[in-house]
Design an enzyme around this catalytic site. Structure first.
Site: not given
Length: 767
Positions: A359-360, A490, A602-603
């Protein structure tokens, strides 16, 4: 501590001094590519030390059987691997019969690597004292041609310094290659043939299962001090190897140079039975140009890339080096020349994340390619997903979805899901929303609506059908909920009501419905064709809207923020500032059980939603959510610092924005996450570009116009960038005194600057 051996330079990546423990990291950092193939910066000569050999051909993959302890219904049958391709860079070197091997030399001095990003080449020089006490100077220069993208070239020179020497040069091709990350220690290539013709050699191999055939080829010439030698090489070959041996006496301080032209032709682009003929044609072209001529075409091609894509930063060399490294690697990975290809998270620099597409691409890369190429390149990336719609429907069907619902894969080569971790394969379903958002983002930026009636609406309908079926009505909440998901963070698996996922689901349904009405009103023939194909009834559409209009969003009245997921406040909320630094990065220090129970992010997750849908929230809402979630964010995803940098800039927290910018731009150069030896983080590099253009430049699209709210870090004197907006190339120059805009061409462009209309003046180029 982050690594700090890369020497700051505006246009080059430079390493000085030979340190065996950093060879694998440098192999990643100095990687080269041309969109059609790529290589880690492995040594040409033999090296017995620790190394990660890697050459890759775009689009060539292998379906490595998934390795799991126990099988689950719907589990992907294979994990796609970008194949380690046949090796053509190899040149064994002997001096007076002794093999040159930097791992066994008595001394290595004046060692220097350079990746020249401006001109697109990689070089390495050193002096080595060998076990037999011969001292040699070696100079090697290598590049992969952007213009002739099936070929590359190496100039490899050896100079004996302390006496005359017999120099043996053995250029070779080797197809018996293995992947480091194979699940079952299988070989992926089947050697087919080895042939030779004078100074040319060809090694043909075929991938098992997928049956891609590649002919790896080479042609070599040798000179001493510039005088070409007419040498007939001795040859050696086996089923998967062919070499040519050149032996020559070389006087002290004279230089013998091997020019090696090599590359791949594959069955993706040529008839299998004619691969050797195709290879000869490529060799005719590149040897006709000669090394210097081919290198000049390389410099010219990269000059053209930089003319549009460059970002200049005045007063901060590390920041300048970082952004150019990111832009360079993106252009090495994907050029837009072939719409069958996509952008892998490691590009051509390693094997991790085996699949080609995440999906990046939609969330991070499309904005970069829209603005620095033209809309055709971004349209090709969207077409790639449309071409795989049937596979996305098939993927959803394997999980029990019906009626044409589509779940796009987390990782794919051909549209099939091929990720081998269940919590991502089954649960990280927000990737569907990123694809729908990319369609919206493309139309918003380019003004090209034609993609939607031609292809995009079918994608949007299939995605909306998925969200409709994936939602569950909760009598407890009297709302629709989405259970058992993994959001962008994640470090939380199998959670309920991830806010970002729920918000995307609602938005996707509304956006699909909005476009159905638009196409019904203005594109009657397309509407009839699509409805006949998808069989969408008014009753189904009403059911969709019922789900979207009654979606549940977890919210904390105490903190006045949307909750990342239902159970977030049940965690022990210890901020990252109070986490022992010796425990970082937690993904390398902690058990997965401990990570999942922690509050650490994580992000960007909730903040990813605030990034995508910025205009649907106030700045005060952004500030509250940023202040709540960022302190728990460990930024252990490459995709994290760029989003936070953009949002910190929006909030005018420039020191924080700058810190995040340095982290995203130098993530690999400084190896923040201690993993660069595995390869580079290619897709997040597009996020670095966004952190300058959207963060510091404040660029948005509002009411069909470009809007800017520029801000400049204290550490910079100024910065510039260009964007191609609806076929107008706009140059933005930001300094501490103000911002100026110019347009390449003969038409002025109206823009918004800090909310007020302004004019970007046309500047006609003179020839």
């Amino acid at each position: 501590m982050n690594q700090d051996y890369i020497i700051p330079d505006n246009w080059s990546i430079i390493e000085e001094g030979f340190e065996p423990e950093r060879v694998c990291s440098s192999e990643s950092l100095f990687s080269i590519g041309n969109g059609a193939m790529g290589q880690r910066a492995n040594f040409e000569e033999y090296y017995s030390g620790k190394t990660f050999q890697g050459s890759y051909i775009a689009g060539v993959y292998y379906p490595d059987k998934t390795k799991v302890g126990w099988w689950k219904n719907g589990y992907p049958e294979y994990f796609a691997k970008v194949l380690n391709a046949p090796n053509w860079i190899g040149i064994n070197v002997k001096v007076n019969g002794e093999m040159l091997d930097l791992n066994t030399c008595k001394a290595v001095e004046e060692y220097r690597r350079e990746l020249n990003m401006k001109e697109g080449w990689y070089s390495r020089t050193f002096k080595a004292k060998m076990p037999n006490d011969m001292v040699v100077k070696v100079e090697a220069l290598r590049f992969l041609s952007l213009q002739e993208d099936e070929a590359g070239a190496i100039k490899y020179s050896v100079t004996p310094l302390n006496g005359d020497a017999e120099i043996t040069l053995v250029p070779y091709l080797h197809t018996g290659i293995e992947n480091k990350d194979t699940n079952w220690e299988e070989k992926f290539w089947e050697p087919l043939s080895v042939t030779e013709s004078g100074v040319r050699a060809f090694a043909t191999a075929r991938t098992l299962k997928t049956k891609y055939t590649a002919c790896t080829f080479m042609s070599n010439t040798v000179d001493i001090d510039g005088k070409i030698l007419s040498l007939v090489p001795a040859s050696e070959n086996t089923t998967d190897y062919v070499s040519h041996t050149y032996v020559q006496s070389v006087a002290a301080n004279s230089t013998i140079t091997l020019y090696k032209y090599a590359g791949y032709v594959t069955s993706m682009n040529h008839v299998v039975d004619a691969l050797e003929d195709a290879a000869n044609k490529v060799l005719d072209t590149v040897t006709g140009l000669g090394f210097d001529g081919l290198l000049q075409t390389q410099k010219d091609a990269w000059a053209k890339v930089w003319e549009m894509a460059d970002i200049t930063i005045d007063g901060d060399v590390k920041a300048q080096q970082g952004i150019r490294f990111n832009i360079f690697q993106l252009n090495q990975t994907y050029t837009g020349a072939d719409d069958r290809l996509n952008i892998g998270p490691k590009g051509f620099t390693g094997e991790k994340y085996g699949g080609s597409t995440y999906w990046d691409t939609e969330a991070y890369c499309i904005p970069f390619y829209m603005a620095t190429k033209d809309e055709k390149v971004a349209r090709s990336l969207l077409k790639y997903r449309y071409n795989q719609l049937d596979k996305a429907i098939e993927n959803a069907g394997k999980l029990g979805f019906t009626n044409g619902a589509a779940l796009y894969p987390m990782v794919t080569m051909n549209g099939e899901e091929c990720h081998n971790e269940w919590e991502i394969t089954f649960e990280e379903i927000h990737r569907n929303g990123a694809i729908a958002f990319a369609i919206f983002n493309y139309v918003r930026y380019t003004g090209d609506y034609s993609y939607v009636p031609e292809m995009g609406l079918e994608v949007l309908i299939a995605i909306a059908r998925f969200w409709h079926q994936r939602a569950t009505f909760s009598t407890n909440h009297n709302k629709y909920v989405i259970l058992g998901v993994t959001g962008p963070n994640e470090y939380e698996n199998n959670v309920n009501n991830n806010w970002y996922t729920n918000y995307l689901a609602q938005w996707c349904i509304h956006y699909a419905a909005e476009n159905i009405e638009k196409i019904k009103a203005a594109y009657g023939a397309d509407y009839a064709r699509i409805m006949d194909k998808v069989q969408l009834s008014e009753e189904e559409l009403t059911d969709w809207k019922k789900v979207a209009d009654n979606m549940y969003f977890p919210y904390s009245e105490e903190h006045n923020v949307f909750l990342q997921q239902d159970g977030f406040l049940d965690k022990e909320l210890i901020t990252v500032a109070n986490l022992d630094k010796s425990q970082r990065p937690i993904n390398q220090k902690w058990s997965w059980d401990r990570i999942l129970r922690s509050p650490y992010i994580k992000q960007a997750d909730t903040l990813q939603g605030f990034y995508f849908f910025e205009d649907q929230f106030t700045k005060e809402e952004l500030e509250r959510h940023f202040d709540f979630y960022e302190p728990f964010t460990v930024h252990e995803s490459s995709l994290s610092p760029c989003v936070h940098s953009i949002q910190a800039a929006v909030l005018n927290r420039m020191e924080q924005a700058y810190t995040f910018y340095l982290r995203t731009s130098r993530l690999d150069l400084d190896d923040y996450n201690k993993e660069v030896h595995e390869g580079l983080h290619i897709t997040s590099m597009a996020g670095t570009w966004m952190s300058v253009v959207e963060g510091f430049g404040g660029m948005r699209v509002k009411d069909g116009m470009l809007s800017f709210e520029p801000r400049i870090p204290e550490q910079w004197n100024g910065f510039t960038f260009k964007v191609n907006f609806r076929n107008h190339v706009l140059k933005v120059n930001v300094t501490k005194e103000g911002t100026t805009f110019t347009v390449d061409g003969d038409k002025d462009v109206t823009i918004l600057l800090n909310g007020e209309k302004a004019t970007a003046k046309a500047v006609l180029k003179t020839t």
